[in-house]
Design a protein around this motif. Structure first.
Motif, short mmCIF file in Angstrom:
data_model
loop_
_atom_site.label_atom_id
_atom_site.label_comp_id
_atom_site.label_asym_id
_atom_site.label_seq_id
_atom_site.Cartn_x
_atom_site.Cartn_y
_atom_site.Cartn_z
N PHE A 188 0.82 -1.20 0.00
CA PHE A 188 0.00 0.00 0.00
C PHE A 188 0.86 1.26 0.00
CE2 PHE A 188 -3.61 -2.65 1.61
CZ PHE A 188 -4.53 -2.28 0.64
N ILE A 189 1.93 1.26 0.79
CA ILE A 189 2.80 2.44 0.85
C ILE A 189 3.53 2.64 -0.48
CG2 ILE A 189 4.86 3.43 1.93
CD1 ILE A 189 4.00 2.06 4.54
N GLY A 190 4.17 1.58 -0.98
CA GLY A 190 4.98 1.69 -2.19
C GLY A 190 4.16 2.02 -3.42
N TRP A 191 3.08 1.26 -3.64
CA TRP A 191 2.27 1.50 -4.82
C TRP A 191 1.47 2.79 -4.69
CZ3 TRP A 191 4.77 -1.00 -8.02
CH2 TRP A 191 5.14 -2.33 -7.84
N GLY A 192 1.14 3.17 -3.45
CA GLY A 192 0.47 4.45 -3.25
C GLY A 192 1.37 5.62 -3.61
N TRP A 205 2.37 -2.21 -12.84
CA TRP A 205 3.75 -2.54 -12.47
C TRP A 205 3.82 -3.95 -11.88
CZ3 TRP A 205 8.18 0.35 -13.14
CH2 TRP A 205 8.01 1.66 -13.59
N LEU A 206 2.79 -4.35 -11.14
CA LEU A 206 2.75 -5.70 -10.61
C LEU A 206 2.63 -6.72 -11.73
CD1 LEU A 206 0.40 -5.12 -7.54
CD2 LEU A 206 2.67 -6.16 -7.43
N VAL A 207 1.85 -6.38 -12.76
CA VAL A 207 1.74 -7.26 -13.93
C VAL A 207 3.10 -7.42 -14.59
CG1 VAL A 207 0.66 -7.57 -16.18
CG2 VAL A 207 -0.67 -6.63 -14.29
N ARG A 208 3.83 -6.34 -14.71
CA ARG A 208 5.16 -6.38 -15.36
C ARG A 208 6.15 -7.23 -14.57
NH1 ARG A 208 8.41 -1.99 -16.04
NH2 ARG A 208 9.49 -3.28 -17.55
#
Length: 260
Positions: A188-192, A205-208
Motif C-alpha cells: 500500500f505504501i509503495g504503490w500508493g 507494475w505488478l503485472v510487469r
C-alpha cells in the motif's frame, strides 16, 4: 532488450524504500527466531509433529527476499530491476504459501479446532498467497480490464490485511502471519507513492513483475490522471496505518512480557 550497463539509480522513491526493506528483513529474521522458540513450547507447538525449526524457515526465506528486493529497487536499468524484484516476489509467494501450510498442519495434528485468531490468519495467508501470483495470471491485453482487476486486487489485499491484523491483535502465538501483514502494508505504501508520483495506476507494475516480456512501453497505454494521486494517498494512508498497528502491537507485547 538486455542492456550492457548495470548502474545504480538516483530516483528518490527507490532510495526511500531501501531502508524500509532492510528494516523488514531485520524484523522478519527476529520473528523467525521467535517462532522457533514458540514452537518448542509444549503449550503451543509441543503437540504438533512439525519440527520447531520448520516454523522459522518461511520467515528466513522472506528476510532474504527483503534484501533481494531492496537491491533490485536500486538498479537503474529496468531489465535488471524487474528480474531481481521478480526473484523476491517468488520467494515471498513461497513464504506465504509455506506459512499457510504450516498453520494447517499445526491445526490438524493438535487435534482441536483452531481459534478465531488462527482462522483469520489462515484465511489471510491463503488470500495473500493467491494475490501474489494473480497479476501474472490475468489477461493483460486490455488497459481497462487491468485497471478494474487492480481495483479488486487492492480491495482483496485490504481484506487480507484486515484479517491478519485481527488475528495478530487477538493474540495468535506465532509471528509468521505478521510478515504478509507487513508486506501488505508495504504494498500500500509503495504503490500508493507510485501513484502519487506518476499520476498513473500502479497495478500494471505488478503485472510487469510477473510478465518480464513487457517493457516500459506497456505502461504508456495507461492514462495519466490526478485521480490516481488521490487513490495513491488513500493507499499510502492505509499502508502507514497497517505498519503503525504492526509496530505498536509488537512493542506492547514485548513491554508486557518484560517484567517476567
Amino acid at each position: 532488450m538486455r542492456p550492457d550497463t548495470f548502474t545504480i539509480t538516483t530516483f528518490w522513491l527507490d532510495w526511500l524504500l531501501m531502508p524500509i526493506l532492510l528494516a523488514g528483513a531485520w524484523l522478519t529474521a527476529r520473528w523467525a527466531l521467535s517462532d522457533s522458540r514458540q514452537a518448542k513450547d509444549p503449550e503451543i507447538g509441543g503437540k504438533s509433529f512439525v519440527p520447531a525449526w520448520a516454523f522459522s524457515i518461511p520467515l528466513f526465506i522472506a528476510a532474504a527476499a527483503w534484501v533481494i528486493a531492496g537491491s533490485g529497487t536500486l538498479i537503474k536499468e529496468d531489465y535488471w530491476e524487474m528480474r531481481v524484484i521478480f526473484a523476491a516476489f517468488l520467494l515471498w509467494t513461497v513464504c506465504c504459501m509455506a506459512g499457510a501450510i504450516l498453520l494447517i498442519l499445526s491445526f490438524l495434528r493438535r487435534g482441536k479446532r483452531p481459534g478465531t485468531a488462527g482462522v483469520f490468519n489462515l484465511i489471510g495467508l491463503a488470500l495473500i498467497s493467491v494475490l501474489m501470483i494473480l497479476p501474472g495470471l490475468i489477461d493483460h491485453s486490455s488497459p481497462a480490464k487491468v485497471t478494474m482487476t487492480g481495483h479488486v486486487w487492492f480491495f482483496l489485499l485490504a481484506v487480507s490485511v484486515g484479517l491478519l491484523t485481527a488475528g495478530m491483535l487477538m493474540g495468535f502465538p506465532y509471528k509468521f502471519p505478521r510478515f504478509p501483514l507487513g508486506l501488505g502494508g508495504l504494498f500500500f505504501i509503495g504503490w500508493g507513492l507510485s501513484e502519487v508520483a506518476f499520476r498513473q495506476a500502479s497495478f500494471p507494475w505488478l503485472v510487469r513483475i510477473w510478465k518480464l516480456n513487457l517493457g516500459m512501453e506497456y505502461l504508456e497505454a495507461f492514462p495519466l490522471s490526478d485521480g490516481w494521486r488521490i487513490a495513491g494517498i488513500v493507499k499510502f494512508i492505509v499502508g502507514i496505518g497497517t505498519v503503525a498497528i504492526l509496530v505498536i502491537a509488537s512493542f506492547r507485547r514485548r513491554t508486557k512480557k518484560a517484567p517476567e
